[in-house]
Enzyme design. Sequence first.
Site, short mmCIF file in Angstrom:
data_model
loop_
_atom_site.label_atom_id
_atom_site.label_comp_id
_atom_site.label_asym_id
_atom_site.label_seq_id
_atom_site.Cartn_x
_atom_site.Cartn_y
_atom_site.Cartn_z
CG HIS A 194 -2.52 5.67 -8.29
ND1 HIS A 194 -2.41 4.51 -7.57
CD2 HIS A 194 -1.25 5.98 -8.67
CE1 HIS A 194 -1.15 4.14 -7.52
NE2 HIS A 194 -0.42 5.01 -8.18
CG HIS A 243 -2.12 -0.24 -10.20
ND1 HIS A 243 -3.23 0.47 -9.78
CD2 HIS A 243 -1.24 -0.17 -9.17
CE1 HIS A 243 -3.03 0.92 -8.56
NE2 HIS A 243 -1.83 0.54 -8.16
N1 LIG Z 1 0.59 4.91 0.79
C1 LIG Z 1 0.49 4.64 -0.50
O1 LIG Z 1 1.39 4.90 -1.30
C2 LIG Z 1 -0.75 3.99 -1.04
C3 LIG Z 1 -1.81 3.70 -0.23
N2 LIG Z 1 -2.95 3.15 -0.74
C4 LIG Z 1 -4.10 2.85 0.12
O2 LIG Z 1 -4.54 4.06 0.72
C5 LIG Z 1 -5.00 3.83 2.03
C6 LIG Z 1 -4.20 4.68 3.00
O3 LIG Z 1 -2.84 4.36 2.85
P1 LIG Z 1 -1.73 4.95 3.83
O4 LIG Z 1 -1.89 6.41 3.98
O5 LIG Z 1 -0.44 4.41 3.38
O6 LIG Z 1 -2.12 4.25 5.19
P2 LIG Z 1 -1.59 4.51 6.64
O7 LIG Z 1 -1.13 3.21 7.20
O8 LIG Z 1 -0.64 5.66 6.68
O9 LIG Z 1 -2.94 4.86 7.39
C7 LIG Z 1 -3.64 6.08 7.23
C8 LIG Z 1 -4.15 6.51 8.60
O10 LIG Z 1 -5.09 5.56 9.06
C9 LIG Z 1 -4.95 5.40 10.47
N3 LIG Z 1 -4.64 4.00 10.76
C10 LIG Z 1 -3.58 3.30 10.36
N4 LIG Z 1 -3.64 2.03 10.82
C11 LIG Z 1 -4.77 1.94 11.51
C12 LIG Z 1 -5.41 0.90 12.22
N5 LIG Z 1 -4.87 -0.31 12.27
N6 LIG Z 1 -6.57 1.16 12.82
C13 LIG Z 1 -7.12 2.36 12.74
N7 LIG Z 1 -6.57 3.40 12.07
C14 LIG Z 1 -5.41 3.20 11.48
C15 LIG Z 1 -3.81 6.28 10.91
O11 LIG Z 1 -4.38 7.50 11.37
P3 LIG Z 1 -4.71 7.78 12.90
O12 LIG Z 1 -3.90 6.85 13.74
O13 LIG Z 1 -4.35 9.20 13.09
O14 LIG Z 1 -6.15 7.53 13.00
C16 LIG Z 1 -3.06 6.56 9.65
O15 LIG Z 1 -2.44 7.81 9.66
C17 LIG Z 1 -4.84 2.33 2.28
O16 LIG Z 1 -6.05 1.70 1.96
C18 LIG Z 1 -3.77 1.93 1.27
O17 LIG Z 1 -3.88 0.60 0.91
C19 LIG Z 1 -3.08 2.93 -2.07
C20 LIG Z 1 -2.07 3.20 -2.95
C21 LIG Z 1 -0.81 3.72 -2.51
O1 LIG Z 2 -0.99 1.22 -5.61
C1 LIG Z 2 0.21 1.19 -5.43
O2 LIG Z 2 0.98 1.94 -6.22
C2 LIG Z 2 2.29 2.30 -5.83
C3 LIG Z 2 2.97 2.76 -7.09
O3 LIG Z 2 2.35 3.90 -7.57
P1 LIG Z 2 3.14 4.93 -8.48
O4 LIG Z 2 2.12 5.88 -8.93
O5 LIG Z 2 4.19 5.54 -7.62
O6 LIG Z 2 3.76 4.13 -9.58
C4 LIG Z 2 3.02 1.14 -5.21
O7 LIG Z 2 4.25 1.58 -4.70
C5 LIG Z 2 2.19 0.57 -4.11
O8 LIG Z 2 2.81 -0.60 -3.60
C6 LIG Z 2 0.82 0.21 -4.57
O9 LIG Z 2 0.01 -0.09 -3.45
#
Ligand SMILES: NC(=O)C1=CN([C@@H]2O[C@H](COP(=O)(O)OP(=O)(O)OC[C@H]3O[C@@H](n4cnc5c(N)ncnc54)[C@H](OP(=O)(O)O)[C@@H]3O)[C@@H](O)[C@H]2O)C=CC1
Ligand SMILES: O=C1O[C@H](COP(=O)(O)O)[C@@H](O)[C@H](O)[C@H]1O
Length: 594
Positions: free
Chosen positions: A280, A342
């Site tokens: 992103h 990034h």
């Molecule tokens: N959050 C952020 O700021 C960022 C996230 N990412 C990436 O984006 C992706 C999603 O991130 P994020 O939303 O934080 O992730 P979450 O941990 O919130 O997971 C997203 C959904 O996946 C399901 N889930 C979580 N853990 C498991 C598991 N162990 N097994 C099966 N299903 C699971 C859950 O839904 P349910 O239980 O309803 O199925 C959950 O709501 C990841 O790959 C992360 O690395 C990248 C950049 C920033």
């Molecule tokens: O990809 C990621 O980015 C966020 C930071 O993103 P930003 O747009 O808020 O600067 C970071 O917090 C996270 O650890 C990382 O997985």
Amino acid sequence: MATQFGPCLSSSTTFIPSSHFKNETTVLFNRLVVTLPRKSTWLSQIHSRIHGQKHFHLKCSNGHPLNAVSWHDGFDGSPVAKEHLKPQDKEGLSIPVSEEEKENSTLSITVVGASGDLAKKKIFPALFALFYEDWLPKNFTVFGYARTKLTDEELRNMISGTLTCRIDQRENCADKMDQFLKRCFYHAGQYDSEEDFSKLDSKLKDKEAGKVSNRLFYLSVPPNIFVDVVRCASLRASSSHGWTRVIVEKPFGRDSESSGELTRCLKQYLTEDQIFRIDHYLGKELVENLSVLRFSNLVFEPLWSRAYIRNVQLIFSEDFGTEGRGGYFDNYGIIRDIMQNHLLQILALFAMETPVSLDGEDIRNEKVKVLRSMKPLQLEDVTVGQYKGHSKSGRSYPAYTDDPTVPKDSLTPTFAAAALFINNARWDGVPFLMKAGKALHTRRAEIRVQFRHVPGNLYKRNFGTDLDKATNELVLRVQPDEAIYLKINNKVPGLGMRLDRSDLNLLYRARYAKEIPDAYERLLLDAMAGERRLFIRSDELDAAWALFTPMLKELEEKKIVPELYPHGSRGPVGAHYLAAKYNVRWGDLSGDDS
Ligand SMILES: NC(=O)C1=CN([C@@H]2O[C@H](COP(=O)(O)OP(=O)(O)OC[C@H]3O[C@@H](n4cnc5c(N)ncnc54)[C@H](OP(=O)(O)O)[C@@H]3O)[C@@H](O)[C@H]2O)C=CC1
Ligand SMILES: O=C1O[C@H](COP(=O)(O)O)[C@@H](O)[C@H](O)[C@H]1O
């Protein structure tokens, strides 16, 4: 075969083989795989004949015409995004699309992992922002998919709290939110169940009502689920007469091996052109502007080399810890979380040669060349840190290891600084310093370019002994408060001859009234339009991992203990020693900017 990313193949499924060769493109048409020369004009003619459609030009966020008929993904021939654009009303992006085409095609966006943090925080709000500004096609539907049992109404309630209107555009916002939410639906299912994806497929078909359907899946789930989802979605919920694309979130593996494995697994179900690996940071306004600054201004490009640039600094800091994401973070650490993707992507864009054109492949070719010209990172050119608890003004801030999901003896770095080098004629010997950290004193991302000292400077004595204080520095502040400023030396007005350091400052909020769109908006829009420029190609990814993997392995094998730094501080002192080794001072801590 079980992998870190789940099984590549399920015994009950047939997979669609795909191949992707240089100068060739693989198209999937009703599951028939055809390999064709890329960019062939005869192909477009055949395509036009098959569909009886005229080619039209779709311009994407690079302002570069794209072929809206994405033969990379299938012979669908349907326009995707921006079809609502009225000529010339979106920064010169106009797409002549007939009413008939608008009526007959539809876009279904499925957010997999809809119950999660990223979906709520970024993806749904970005989709709403695109809808609000009329960037989405006339016929579109958004589906949330996750295991959590929710009704459509519950999904709507959940996301409605995270949708916001732009500060500068609040007109009809509530109505627009209602209209958007009415287009959002939910389907609960397991990530590895083909049956559940078949049910999703039926619901999608229902909404698509027989139109040419293009489908975009956003994988907002933890990485161990990626392959399951891709397998089930591609086998059971692909579009049969439109394109199917998948946006994959990071992390793309944790080293060369696992990343290669992930790519191999994904490519058993998808062609490379269907995979949109998101970083992103590439969608951030200032990062987008980097190439514009370089290639559309005469004054910068001639200076863009070892002849004038002393060092380049890529700095990322956050003023909060891993909060809630410790479980994920501890397996990756700051180098994999921020630097390998990034910051390295920004570095590649910064250092690349002029691409042949603004075409996505031309740009990605140049970025790969930079990455391949770089020397793999050496352990002695890295310093790592981890934040410890700290009390300030009666408030206490936790240590990284206070997070219940983090092992008490974790050695995972939450801070790192590194010196990288590009072995090519342009950049030989110039240190590219990276610094990234969580729980620091400020939230900031910036690119700092420190220029060489002025040879035989007539005003040398006015600066005292510290010539660094007089060096020109160009800063691109990616966030917050986007800005581009150049530090120059000038005379203080008056009769004497006193010199001063001033900033020639382009502060975005002062210059532009319009709110800057979130990076996810740009990236979603580009994925819908088939523009791949801001997404990571598999060879770029391989090259990026090749630079970091040996050092990461050594760091872990040697169990290097990170230097502790207080939560909310400026980070460990090791970062200064590393910079000093290359005769560099961190620009963000120089005093006038910190
Ligand atoms: N959050 C952020 O700021 C960022 C996230 N990412 C990436 O984006 C992706 C999603 O991130 P994020 O939303 O934080 O992730 P979450 O941990 O919130 O997971 C997203 C959904 O996946 C399901 N889930 C979580 N853990 C498991 C598991 N162990 N097994 C099966 N299903 C699971 C859950 O839904 P349910 O239980 O309803 O199925 C959950 O709501 C990841 O790959 C992360 O690395 C990248 C950049 C920033
Ligand atoms: O990809 C990621 O980015 C966020 C930071 O993103 P930003 O747009 O808020 O600067 C970071 O917090 C996270 O650890 C990382 O997985």
